[in-house]
Design an enzyme around this catalytic site. Structure first.
Site, PDB file in Angstrom:
ATOM      1  N   HIS A 196      -4.159  36.873  -9.220  1.00  0.00           N
ATOM      2  CA  HIS A 196      -4.734  38.109  -8.700  1.00  0.00           C
ATOM      3  C   HIS A 196      -3.610  39.124  -8.502  1.00  0.00           C
ATOM      4  CE1 HIS A 196      -8.616  36.176  -6.880  1.00  0.00           C
ATOM      5  NE2 HIS A 196      -8.356  35.722  -8.091  1.00  0.00           N
ATOM      6  N   GLU A 199      -2.682  40.908  -5.980  1.00  0.00           N
ATOM      7  CA  GLU A 199      -1.891  40.762  -4.761  1.00  0.00           C
ATOM      8  C   GLU A 199      -0.887  39.617  -4.863  1.00  0.00           C
ATOM      9  OE1 GLU A 199      -6.091  42.122  -3.441  1.00  0.00           O
ATOM     10  OE2 GLU A 199      -5.244  40.802  -4.965  1.00  0.00           O
ATOM     11  N   CYS A 202      -9.233  38.978  -1.417  1.00  0.00           N
ATOM     12  CA  CYS A 202     -10.059  37.786  -1.240  1.00  0.00           C
ATOM     13  C   CYS A 202      -9.355  36.864  -0.240  1.00  0.00           C
ATOM     14  CB  CYS A 202     -10.262  37.093  -2.587  1.00  0.00           C
ATOM     15  SG  CYS A 202      -8.785  36.251  -3.216  1.00  0.00           S
TER      16      CYS A 202
END
Length: 156
Positions: free
Chosen positions: A52, A54, A82
């Site tokens: 992801h 991040e 998330c």
């Protein structure tokens, strides 16, 4: 640079990812007013479900700063992190996360989000992480439309 400038940098790196056939998520890590890392989601490119934006950004910032504790940093994310990403942000000791689009926006675009708000998860875990949302929310949510129009990859 302003906070809006940092989020716009995250939006631009997201567009780079969309053009490369990746999912519509981007992040920027800032320390002492300077961008340390800017990355997009690479799940499809790397066939890595943990890639992801991040997590990629944390990895890049830690490598650049040569440390695993990113104290004093703020992470700007185009979409609400998330639970996996929020946990990584916590473990990296980032001080603050600021996001634009919500998990609801991601779910509406077809992503199978866990409906656990980032702020609530941080509070439940007694994390010192500051979680803020809504910065350029409409622009960030608009990335999902851009991604759908590009039609280069699918949601997961």
């Amino acid at each position: 640079m302003t906070e809006a400038d940092y989020m716009r940098a995250a939006i631009e790196i997201t567009r780079t990812g969309i053009a490369a056939g990746q999912s519509p998520f981007g992040s920027v890590i800032v320390k002492d007013g300077a961008v340390v890392a800017a990355t997009h989601n690479t799940v499809w490119l790397t066939t890595d479900p943990t890639a992801h934006a991040e997590v990629n950004c944390i990895r890049a910032a830690a490598k650049k700063l040569q440390c695993i504790a990113l104290n004093g940093c703020t992470l700007y994310s185009t979409t609400e992190p998330c639970p996996m990403c929020l946990s990584a942000i916590h473990w990296a000791k980032i001080d603050r996360v600021v996001f634009g689009a919500t998990i609801g926006d991601a779910a509406a675009a077809g992503f199978k989000e866990l409906f656990v708000p980032a702020k609530k998860l941080a509070e439940m875990g007694e994390s010192p992480l500051i979680v803020e949302w809504g910065l350029l929310q409409e622009e960030c949510a608009g990335l999902f439309d851009e991604w759908k129009k590009a039609a280069l990859c699918k949601a997961y």
